[in-house]
Design an enzyme around this catalytic site. Structure first.
Site, short mmCIF file in Angstrom:
data_model
loop_
_atom_site.label_atom_id
_atom_site.label_comp_id
_atom_site.label_asym_id
_atom_site.label_seq_id
_atom_site.Cartn_x
_atom_site.Cartn_y
_atom_site.Cartn_z
N TYR A 16 35.28 31.07 42.79
CA TYR A 16 36.30 32.13 42.79
C TYR A 16 37.57 31.75 43.57
O TYR A 16 38.57 32.47 43.50
CB TYR A 16 35.74 33.42 43.42
CG TYR A 16 34.60 34.00 42.65
CD1 TYR A 16 34.79 34.59 41.40
CD2 TYR A 16 33.31 33.96 43.16
CE1 TYR A 16 33.74 35.13 40.69
CE2 TYR A 16 32.24 34.50 42.45
CZ TYR A 16 32.46 35.07 41.22
OH TYR A 16 31.42 35.61 40.53
N HIS A 21 42.08 37.09 41.70
CA HIS A 21 41.53 38.12 42.58
C HIS A 21 41.54 37.67 44.04
O HIS A 21 41.38 38.49 44.95
CB HIS A 21 40.10 38.44 42.14
CG HIS A 21 39.76 39.90 42.14
ND1 HIS A 21 40.67 40.93 42.29
CD2 HIS A 21 38.55 40.52 42.00
CE1 HIS A 21 40.06 42.10 42.25
NE2 HIS A 21 38.77 41.88 42.08
N PHE A 67 31.95 39.92 48.77
CA PHE A 67 32.44 40.20 47.42
C PHE A 67 33.36 41.42 47.49
O PHE A 67 33.24 42.28 48.35
CB PHE A 67 31.33 40.35 46.38
CG PHE A 67 30.72 39.04 46.02
CD1 PHE A 67 31.31 38.21 45.07
CD2 PHE A 67 29.57 38.59 46.65
CE1 PHE A 67 30.77 36.98 44.76
CE2 PHE A 67 29.02 37.37 46.34
CZ PHE A 67 29.62 36.55 45.38
N ASN A 69 33.97 44.25 45.93
CA ASN A 69 33.61 45.67 45.90
C ASN A 69 32.79 46.11 47.12
O ASN A 69 32.43 47.28 47.22
CB ASN A 69 32.89 46.03 44.60
CG ASN A 69 31.60 45.27 44.41
OD1 ASN A 69 31.32 44.32 45.14
ND2 ASN A 69 30.82 45.67 43.43
N ASN A 115 39.07 47.56 43.66
CA ASN A 115 37.72 47.78 44.18
C ASN A 115 37.57 47.45 45.66
O ASN A 115 36.77 48.08 46.36
CB ASN A 115 36.69 47.01 43.36
CG ASN A 115 36.48 47.64 42.00
OD1 ASN A 115 36.63 48.85 41.83
ND2 ASN A 115 36.15 46.82 41.02
#
Length: 193
Positions: A16, A21, A67, A69, A115
């Protein structure tokens, strides 16, 4: 009030690291590199943390490893442990509603569907500072997940990096507590044509 904690939101893991993001992570990572602030895993705060001097101000850095959220599980304990007031908190995050190459400093407001913010605001409220790093919208909500979890095209990445540089230039104002001047400088940034 001056900024005492800068949080960069993103997702942990090498897969990631370079996705849109993780724009918040990019901001904090660059700060740590530029100001020689060692970042290390911190189990108490479920993240990677650091503390150092940035333009003469004592600042803590945080990148949650929970993460996106679940960002509140990292941010909220750190805010509470160190007694950070909301007006001393800056959270950098990706923003779909702003085109790549734009960046905005905002105080207050809802989570806007983000989120990471959605997981933080029920615990500390929404009256903190946000550095909204534009990543652009893919056009349809069904494409959002794929968009945020993929790498930016090379020209987009250059635009995002330019916007982040504008935020770095305004950092002394933020750290001195001159939020309005910082907001004017950051929000007024335009990519060269």
């Amino acid at each position: 009030m001056a900024i005492k904690l800068i949080v960069g939101l993103g997702n942990p893991g090498q897969e990631y690291m370079f996705t849109r993001h993780n724009a918040g992570f990019w901001f904090v990572h660059h700060l740590a590199q530029q100001f020689n602030i060692a970042l290390a895993p911190d189990k108490k705060f479920h993240g990677v943390t650091g503390r150092g001097q940035i333009h003469g101000s004592d600042v803590r850095l945080l990148m949650p490893l929970t993460f996106m959220n679940k960002s509140g599980q990292s941010v909220v304990p750190m805010v509470k442990f160190y007694g950070i007031d909301n007006d001393e908190l800056l959270i950098a995050h990706d923003e779909l509603d702003i085109p790549a190459g734009s960046i905005k400093l905002k105080t207050d407001g809802g989570h806007g569907g983000h989120n990471g913010l959605r997981d933080i605001t029920p615990h500390i409220g929404n009256d903190f500072h946000r550095l909204r790093v534009g990543i652009g919208h893919p056009g349809h909500k069904s494409k959002v997940s794929g968009h945020v979890l993929s790498k930016a095209a090379p020209d987009e990445q250059i635009a995002i990096d330019s916007a982040l540089s504008a935020a770095f230039e305004a950092l002394p104002l933020l750290l001195d507590g001159d939020i309005e001047k910082a907001r004017s400088q950051i929000n007024g940034f335009k990519l060269p044509e």
